[in-house]
Write a protein that holds these residues in place. Structure first.
Motif, mmCIF file in Angstrom:
data_model
loop_
_atom_site.group_PDB
_atom_site.id
_atom_site.type_symbol
_atom_site.label_atom_id
_atom_site.label_comp_id
_atom_site.label_asym_id
_atom_site.label_seq_id
_atom_site.Cartn_x
_atom_site.Cartn_y
_atom_site.Cartn_z
ATOM 1 N N PHE A 1 -2.244 -9.760 -7.558
ATOM 2 C CA PHE A 1 -1.684 -11.154 -6.390
ATOM 3 C C PHE A 1 -2.924 -11.931 -6.702
ATOM 4 C CE2 PHE A 1 -4.687 -8.843 -3.452
ATOM 5 C CZ PHE A 1 -5.583 -9.383 -3.418
ATOM 6 N N ASP A 2 -1.748 -13.488 -7.191
ATOM 7 C CA ASP A 2 -2.661 -14.847 -7.355
ATOM 8 C C ASP A 2 -2.273 -15.987 -5.866
ATOM 9 O OD1 ASP A 2 -0.023 -15.835 -7.410
ATOM 10 O OD2 ASP A 2 -0.547 -15.520 -9.823
ATOM 11 N N GLU A 3 -2.247 -16.261 -6.394
ATOM 12 C CA GLU A 3 -1.640 -17.792 -5.337
ATOM 13 C C GLU A 3 -0.676 -18.155 -4.432
ATOM 14 O OE1 GLU A 3 -3.585 -19.265 -7.437
ATOM 15 O OE2 GLU A 3 -5.600 -19.116 -6.603
ATOM 16 N N GLN A 4 -0.222 -17.850 -5.085
ATOM 17 C CA GLN A 4 1.917 -17.444 -5.844
ATOM 18 C C GLN A 4 2.530 -16.421 -4.756
ATOM 19 O OE1 GLN A 4 0.598 -19.571 -8.350
ATOM 20 N NE2 GLN A 4 0.517 -21.210 -7.024
ATOM 21 N N SER A 5 2.022 -15.263 -5.333
ATOM 22 C CA SER A 5 3.696 -13.934 -5.378
ATOM 23 C C SER A 5 2.363 -13.432 -5.879
ATOM 24 C CB SER A 5 4.245 -14.445 -6.453
ATOM 25 O OG SER A 5 3.485 -13.985 -7.732
ATOM 26 N N TRP A 6 2.406 -11.546 -4.856
ATOM 27 C CA TRP A 6 2.746 -10.475 -5.043
ATOM 28 C C TRP A 6 2.642 -9.550 -6.117
ATOM 29 C CZ3 TRP A 6 4.619 -5.535 -3.109
ATOM 30 C CH2 TRP A 6 3.801 -4.958 -2.638
ATOM 31 N N SER A 7 2.124 -9.432 -7.157
ATOM 32 C CA SER A 7 3.417 -8.036 -8.257
ATOM 33 C C SER A 7 3.503 -7.251 -7.421
ATOM 34 C CB SER A 7 2.154 -7.883 -9.416
ATOM 35 O OG SER A 7 1.833 -9.095 -10.246
ATOM 36 N N ASN A 8 4.684 -6.632 -7.161
ATOM 37 C CA ASN A 8 5.066 -5.192 -6.662
ATOM 38 C C ASN A 8 4.559 -4.419 -7.720
ATOM 39 O OD1 ASN A 8 5.962 -2.732 -5.377
ATOM 40 N ND2 ASN A 8 7.806 -4.546 -4.792
ATOM 41 N N HIS A 9 3.575 -3.517 -7.301
ATOM 42 C CA HIS A 9 2.868 -2.578 -8.297
ATOM 43 C C HIS A 9 3.963 -1.560 -8.362
ATOM 44 C CE1 HIS A 9 0.475 -0.419 -5.078
ATOM 45 N NE2 HIS A 9 0.902 -1.435 -4.643
ATOM 46 N N VAL A 10 4.564 -0.758 -6.820
ATOM 47 C CA VAL A 10 5.241 0.332 -6.995
ATOM 48 C C VAL A 10 6.120 -0.059 -7.413
ATOM 49 C CG1 VAL A 10 5.996 1.374 -5.465
ATOM 50 C CG2 VAL A 10 4.766 0.941 -4.660
ATOM 51 N N MET A 11 7.028 -0.790 -7.250
ATOM 52 C CA MET A 11 8.981 -1.472 -8.199
ATOM 53 C C MET A 11 7.891 -1.092 -9.747
ATOM 54 S SD MET A 11 9.867 -0.773 -5.706
ATOM 55 C CE MET A 11 11.900 -0.572 -6.899
#
Ligand code: CTP
Length: 398
Positions: free
Chosen positions: A64-74
């Motif tokens: 994740f960074d300030e703007q977003s969260w990387s959806n590792h599951v998807m």
């Protein structure tokens, strides 16, 4: 051949990471959709900008960074295949132990798609028992490992541990995931290697065939979906059968009987063995002593296996022979095609450097019974095997 396939490429911190840019380009050229994830260390070796430009997707590096969260599951569910190339010693160790301290490892742990890795490290690291144990662990967890290559390493030493070349990685993916299986449901019979004809209990007449060409053909047939029986003469090849039924024989007569027994149920028969044409008429039961100044051994002709199968062949069966010649190559190859009633004859000339016995390469021309001729450049024997089977599929199973 990878049109529309989704490949998640994980890049870790290794000198070989520079090859990842070329790998992305090759995968894209094949029509694949490629998304790249990098470990923080990988960014020291290759720029995310290069990879995002080539893949046409933003490169993912953080959970994740300030703007977003990387959806590792998807991400792991999006991909048809997750490929880790290069796989460093460090990430390998973390994978083996289920650690999860970056996005790449989080995606790996939650991936539902097949995972393939291409390790890259120095020879000593590669051979360390801890690394080998980790490799076995990730294999036991269902991951596939593309073998490392031998060659110049980042340390300047020559040895094992180089990442497989991008071409080899692309080929591996195609073969294991994206190749259609046109020979599914077909049975194939292959002969390979030399034969040893006994003179007495300790001596024999043999030849220099290694069995490499026939072994490569058996593997290629298997990859295309055929059920393969390999009748193998006394070869020194270190083989892992991998689902191929291997029947070991010694003499031309044993090979003849094994081939005949299997031929009735075979759809395809490829005779790649270098069968002895003559065998001692009366092999001695005891070791011959050196009591005479000259010694004559009476030889008698062996049975021609290819010719015998040609006589029994039905219209549904495809029979392929080889011709190893030193002169008048085309004339002899065409002659063998007719005399042995084969559908195809694969000619290799001993005049061509890098063709024939013992070497890892071959240069072939294929003659088809209705007059078609297919010529190929000198290639490693596994590529030659692919050319032969591609030609056979195109002619009879397309
Ligand atoms: N072959 C066979 N049985 C034999 C001899 C050869 O099945 N006893 C097959 C080989 O496996 C190959 C083809 O016949 O597919 C041609 O083999 P090659 O050695 O090139 O020719 P030969 O038929 O032995 O004839 P010559 O040695 O006179 O060239």
């Amino acid at each position: 051949m990878m049109q529309g396939k989704k490949i998640l490429l994980g890049i870790t911190g290794s000198i070989a990471a520079y090859k990842a840019a070329y790998l992305v380009r090759m995968l894209k050229k094949e029509g694949a959709d490629v998304k790249v994830i990098m470990t923080p260390a990988a960014k020291d070796f290759v720029s995310p900008l290069t990879l995002s430009t080539l893949s046409q997707h933003p490169v993912l590096t953080h959970l994740f960074d300030e703007q977003s969260w990387s959806n590792h599951v998807m991400l792991g569910r999006w991909a048809d295949v997750m490929l880790l190339a290069p796989l460093s010693c460090n990430t390998l160790a973390k994978m083996a132990n289920g650690q999860c301290d970056n996005l790449l490892l989080a995606v790996y742990l939650s991936a539902t798609c097949p995972v393939v890795v291409a390790p890259a490290m120095d020879e000593d690291m590669w051979q360390h028992p801890a690394t080998q144990e980790n490799i076995q662990k990730i294999k036991a967890n269902g991951n596939q490992v593309i073998p490392v290559e031998k060659g110049e390493l980042a340390s300047g030493l020559i040895g094992e541990g180089r990442m497989a070349e991008p071409e080899e990685i692309v080929r591996y993916l195609q073969e294991h995931f994206f190749l259609t299986q046109p020979l599914h449901g077909k049975k194939a019979l292959v002969t390979a290697g030399p034969t040893y004809e006994p003179i007495d209990p300790v001596r024999f007449i043999g030849n220099r065939s290694s069995g490499k060409m026939g072994w490569a053909i058996a593997n290629e047939l298997k990859k295309r979906g055929a059920a393969v029986t390999l009748i193998l003469g006394p070869s020194h090849l270190n083989i892992e059968p991998n689902g191929i039924l291997v029947e070991k024989v010694n003499t031309a007569d044993e090979m003849y009987r094994a081939a005949l027994q299997n031929f009735a149920t075979a759809d395809i028969a490829i005779m790649a063995a270098a069968v002895a044409d003559y065998t001692p008429e009366h092999p001695e039961n005891e070791k011959i002593k050196k009591n005479y100044s000259t010694l004559q051994i009476q030889l008698t002709k062996t049975k021609d296996i290819l010719k015998s199968l040609g006589q029994q062949k039905t219209k549904q069966q495809v029979l392929v022979g080889f011709a190893l010649e030193t002169n008048d190559e085309e004339k002899f190859a065409k002659q063998k095609l007719i005399e042995k009633n084969a559908d195809l004859i694969v000619l290799n000339s001993l005049k061509d450097e890098g063709a024939g016995f013992g070497v890892d390469t071959n240069k072939i021309t294929i003659f088809e019974k209705n007059g078609q001729v297919f010529r190929f450049d000198q290639q490693p024997k596994n590529i030659v095997a692919k050319d032969i089977i591609d030609t056979l599929i195109k002619l009879y199973y397309d």
